[in-house]
Design a protein around this motif. Structure first.
Motif, PDB file in Angstrom:
ATOM      1  N   ARG A 197       0.824  -1.212   0.000  1.00  0.00           N
ATOM      2  CA  ARG A 197       0.000   0.000   0.000  1.00  0.00           C
ATOM      3  C   ARG A 197       0.855   1.258   0.000  1.00  0.00           C
ATOM      4  NH1 ARG A 197      -3.332   0.942   5.330  1.00  0.00           N
ATOM      5  NH2 ARG A 197      -1.213   1.404   6.032  1.00  0.00           N
ATOM      6  N   THR A 198       1.892   1.283   0.832  1.00  0.00           N
ATOM      7  CA  THR A 198       2.751   2.461   0.934  1.00  0.00           C
ATOM      8  C   THR A 198       3.535   2.695  -0.343  1.00  0.00           C
ATOM      9  OG1 THR A 198       2.952   2.056   3.313  1.00  0.00           O
ATOM     10  CG2 THR A 198       4.537   3.572   2.330  1.00  0.00           C
ATOM     11  N   LEU A 199       3.976   1.629  -0.979  1.00  0.00           N
ATOM     12  CA  LEU A 199       4.676   1.765  -2.259  1.00  0.00           C
ATOM     13  C   LEU A 199       3.760   2.353  -3.325  1.00  0.00           C
ATOM     14  CD1 LEU A 199       6.573  -1.645  -2.228  1.00  0.00           C
ATOM     15  CD2 LEU A 199       7.661   0.621  -2.209  1.00  0.00           C
ATOM     16  N   ARG A 200       2.512   1.895  -3.339  1.00  0.00           N
ATOM     17  CA  ARG A 200       1.552   2.427  -4.323  1.00  0.00           C
ATOM     18  C   ARG A 200       1.292   3.910  -4.089  1.00  0.00           C
ATOM     19  NH1 ARG A 200      -2.599  -0.750  -6.732  1.00  0.00           N
ATOM     20  NH2 ARG A 200      -4.138   0.457  -5.574  1.00  0.00           N
ATOM     21  N   LEU A 201       1.169   4.298  -2.822  1.00  0.00           N
ATOM     22  CA  LEU A 201       0.947   5.704  -2.502  1.00  0.00           C
ATOM     23  C   LEU A 201       2.166   6.539  -2.881  1.00  0.00           C
ATOM     24  CD1 LEU A 201      -0.791   5.367   0.998  1.00  0.00           C
ATOM     25  CD2 LEU A 201      -1.848   6.106  -1.145  1.00  0.00           C
ATOM     26  N   SER A 202       3.353   5.990  -2.656  1.00  0.00           N
ATOM     27  CA  SER A 202       4.585   6.700  -3.015  1.00  0.00           C
ATOM     28  C   SER A 202       4.675   6.882  -4.523  1.00  0.00           C
ATOM     29  CB  SER A 202       5.807   5.920  -2.503  1.00  0.00           C
ATOM     30  OG  SER A 202       5.760   5.777  -1.094  1.00  0.00           O
ATOM     31  N   GLN A 203       4.257   5.862  -5.264  1.00  0.00           N
ATOM     32  CA  GLN A 203       4.257   5.952  -6.718  1.00  0.00           C
ATOM     33  C   GLN A 203       3.289   7.036  -7.189  1.00  0.00           C
ATOM     34  OE1 GLN A 203       2.574   2.643  -9.058  1.00  0.00           O
ATOM     35  NE2 GLN A 203       4.485   2.636 -10.233  1.00  0.00           N
ATOM     36  N   GLU A 204       2.128   7.114  -6.536  1.00  0.00           N
ATOM     37  CA  GLU A 204       1.146   8.131  -6.894  1.00  0.00           C
ATOM     38  C   GLU A 204       1.672   9.541  -6.627  1.00  0.00           C
ATOM     39  OE1 GLU A 204      -2.421   7.222  -4.792  1.00  0.00           O
ATOM     40  OE2 GLU A 204      -2.802   5.351  -5.887  1.00  0.00           O
ATOM     41  N   GLU A 205       2.602   9.652  -5.680  1.00  0.00           N
ATOM     42  CA  GLU A 205       3.214  10.949  -5.376  1.00  0.00           C
ATOM     43  C   GLU A 205       4.290  11.320  -6.397  1.00  0.00           C
ATOM     44  OE1 GLU A 205       4.736  10.700  -1.433  1.00  0.00           O
ATOM     45  OE2 GLU A 205       2.782  10.241  -0.539  1.00  0.00           O
ATOM     46  N   GLY A 206       4.589  10.394  -7.306  1.00  0.00           N
ATOM     47  CA  GLY A 206       5.583  10.669  -8.330  1.00  0.00           C
ATOM     48  C   GLY A 206       6.967  10.141  -8.016  1.00  0.00           C
ATOM     49  N   MET A 207       7.110   9.408  -6.918  1.00  0.00           N
ATOM     50  CA  MET A 207       8.408   8.860  -6.552  1.00  0.00           C
ATOM     51  C   MET A 207       8.746   7.649  -7.430  1.00  0.00           C
ATOM     52  SD  MET A 207       8.204   9.028  -2.371  1.00  0.00           S
ATOM     53  CE  MET A 207       9.869   8.341  -2.204  1.00  0.00           C
ATOM     54  N   GLU A 208      10.013   7.500  -7.750  1.00  0.00           N
ATOM     55  CA  GLU A 208      10.478   6.364  -8.540  1.00  0.00           C
ATOM     56  C   GLU A 208      11.374   5.432  -7.729  1.00  0.00           C
ATOM     57  OE1 GLU A 208      12.328   7.767 -12.068  1.00  0.00           O
ATOM     58  OE2 GLU A 208      10.499   8.682 -12.867  1.00  0.00           O
ATOM     59  N   ILE A 209      12.064   5.987  -6.743  1.00  0.00           N
ATOM     60  CA  ILE A 209      12.967   5.213  -5.892  1.00  0.00           C
ATOM     61  C   ILE A 209      12.659   5.556  -4.439  1.00  0.00           C
ATOM     62  CG2 ILE A 209      15.380   4.805  -5.224  1.00  0.00           C
ATOM     63  CD1 ILE A 209      16.192   5.540  -8.062  1.00  0.00           C
ATOM     64  N   ILE A 210      12.726   4.540  -3.569  1.00  0.00           N
ATOM     65  CA  ILE A 210      12.504   4.773  -2.148  1.00  0.00           C
ATOM     66  C   ILE A 210      13.504   3.940  -1.352  1.00  0.00           C
ATOM     67  CG2 ILE A 210      10.789   2.918  -1.831  1.00  0.00           C
ATOM     68  CD1 ILE A 210       9.272   4.874   0.036  1.00  0.00           C
ATOM     69  N   SER A 211      14.022   4.519  -0.290  1.00  0.00           N
ATOM     70  CA  SER A 211      14.973   3.812   0.564  1.00  0.00           C
ATOM     71  C   SER A 211      14.221   3.068   1.657  1.00  0.00           C
ATOM     72  CB  SER A 211      15.946   4.806   1.206  1.00  0.00           C
ATOM     73  OG  SER A 211      15.259   5.671   2.096  1.00  0.00           O
ATOM     74  N   SER A 212      14.884   2.106   2.267  1.00  0.00           N
ATOM     75  CA  SER A 212      14.256   1.402   3.384  1.00  0.00           C
ATOM     76  C   SER A 212      14.027   2.363   4.543  1.00  0.00           C
ATOM     77  CB  SER A 212      15.126   0.219   3.828  1.00  0.00           C
ATOM     78  OG  SER A 212      16.441   0.643   4.141  1.00  0.00           O
ATOM     79  N   GLU A 213      14.887   3.387   4.661  1.00  0.00           N
ATOM     80  CA  GLU A 213      14.714   4.390   5.724  1.00  0.00           C
ATOM     81  C   GLU A 213      13.421   5.177   5.518  1.00  0.00           C
ATOM     82  OE1 GLU A 213      17.525   3.835   4.109  1.00  0.00           O
ATOM     83  OE2 GLU A 213      18.811   3.075   5.742  1.00  0.00           O
ATOM     84  N   GLU A 214      13.185   5.628   4.272  1.00  0.00           N
ATOM     85  CA  GLU A 214      11.966   6.392   3.984  1.00  0.00           C
ATOM     86  C   GLU A 214      10.733   5.525   4.126  1.00  0.00           C
ATOM     87  OE1 GLU A 214       9.231   9.306   2.933  1.00  0.00           O
ATOM     88  OE2 GLU A 214      11.305   9.451   3.631  1.00  0.00           O
TER      89      GLU A 214
END
Length: 216
Positions: A23-40
């Motif tokens: 769910r969080t990855l999908r929301l991050s994608q909707e925000e326009g993010m392409e890469i995410i760290s384990s910290e974020e």
């Protein structure tokens, strides 16, 4: 992604966190993010980065050290781990207020679930269409379920009818039941049941709020 045949080595806690990651990855994608760290990712979920890396490593090697996870790729992989690429057919039994709301849940399609059948005993509801799906009589459940190859049944009926509906769903060959009736239903070990008792969640929230009030 590796093929882990020994499912017993994966803890339930890890499995329960996978939908949160998805769910969080999908929301991050909707925000326009392409890469995410384990910290974020951990910051957004309140989970340590170490735990996230450990959870994902249970299923394969994802991401690049010093770079992070490519969100689109990880969504696909976590979705496959969760089995969301199977195009599960679902049916809702009970088209009251809750059943109606569940039938209109917009994320079924995007998650890979297809609402295929609706059932009720009310003559005034039978024959109506919701999102292009016609409400059928409960008496026709087994026939319709078999024709539509439905895998998951959602129980949204009053408590006194829940076991009867569960028996019908099992007889129709469902593999999983999402039970919203406030009771424990009995099914064979081959059928997976997830219970959603709204009163339990509210009572738990009440407990914590009451004690917070006492402290203040």
């Amino acid at each position: 992604m590796k093929d882990n045949n020994d499912k017993n080595v994966i803890s339930k806690a890890t499995i329960d966190r996978l939908p949160l990651y998805f769910r969080t990855l999908r929301l991050s994608q909707e925000e326009g993010m392409e890469i995410i760290s384990s910290e974020e990712l951990g910051h957004r979920l309140g989970i340590t980065p170490e735990q996230i890396r450990k959870d994902l490593a249970s299923f394969g090697q994802f991401g690049k050290k010093g770079v992070g996870y490519y969100i689109r790729e990880l969504i696909v992989n976590v979705g496959k781990i969760l089995g969301l690429d199977n195009n599960w057919h679902i049916a809702v039994v009970g088209v009251g207020h809750l059943g109606w709301a569940l039938a209109h849940y917009r994320n079924f399609d995007s998650l890979g679930f297809k609402l295929t059948a609706l059932f009720d005993v009310d003559p005034n509801k039978i024959g109506q269409c919701i999102k292009g799906v016609q409400v059928s009589s409960l008496d026709c459940l087994e026939e319709v379920m078999t024709e539509q190859t439905i895998h998951i049944g959602i129980i949204a009926v009053p408590e006194i009818y829940a076991q009867e509906v569960a028996d019908k769903l099992v007889a129709a060959g469902v593999r999983g039941i999402w039970n919203f009736a406030p009771m424990k239903i009995q099914v064979p070990d081959t059928v997976r049941v997830i219970n959603e008792d709204l009163s339990v969640g509210l009572s738990s929230l009440s407990f914590y709020l009451a004690r917070q009030t006492q402290v203040e």
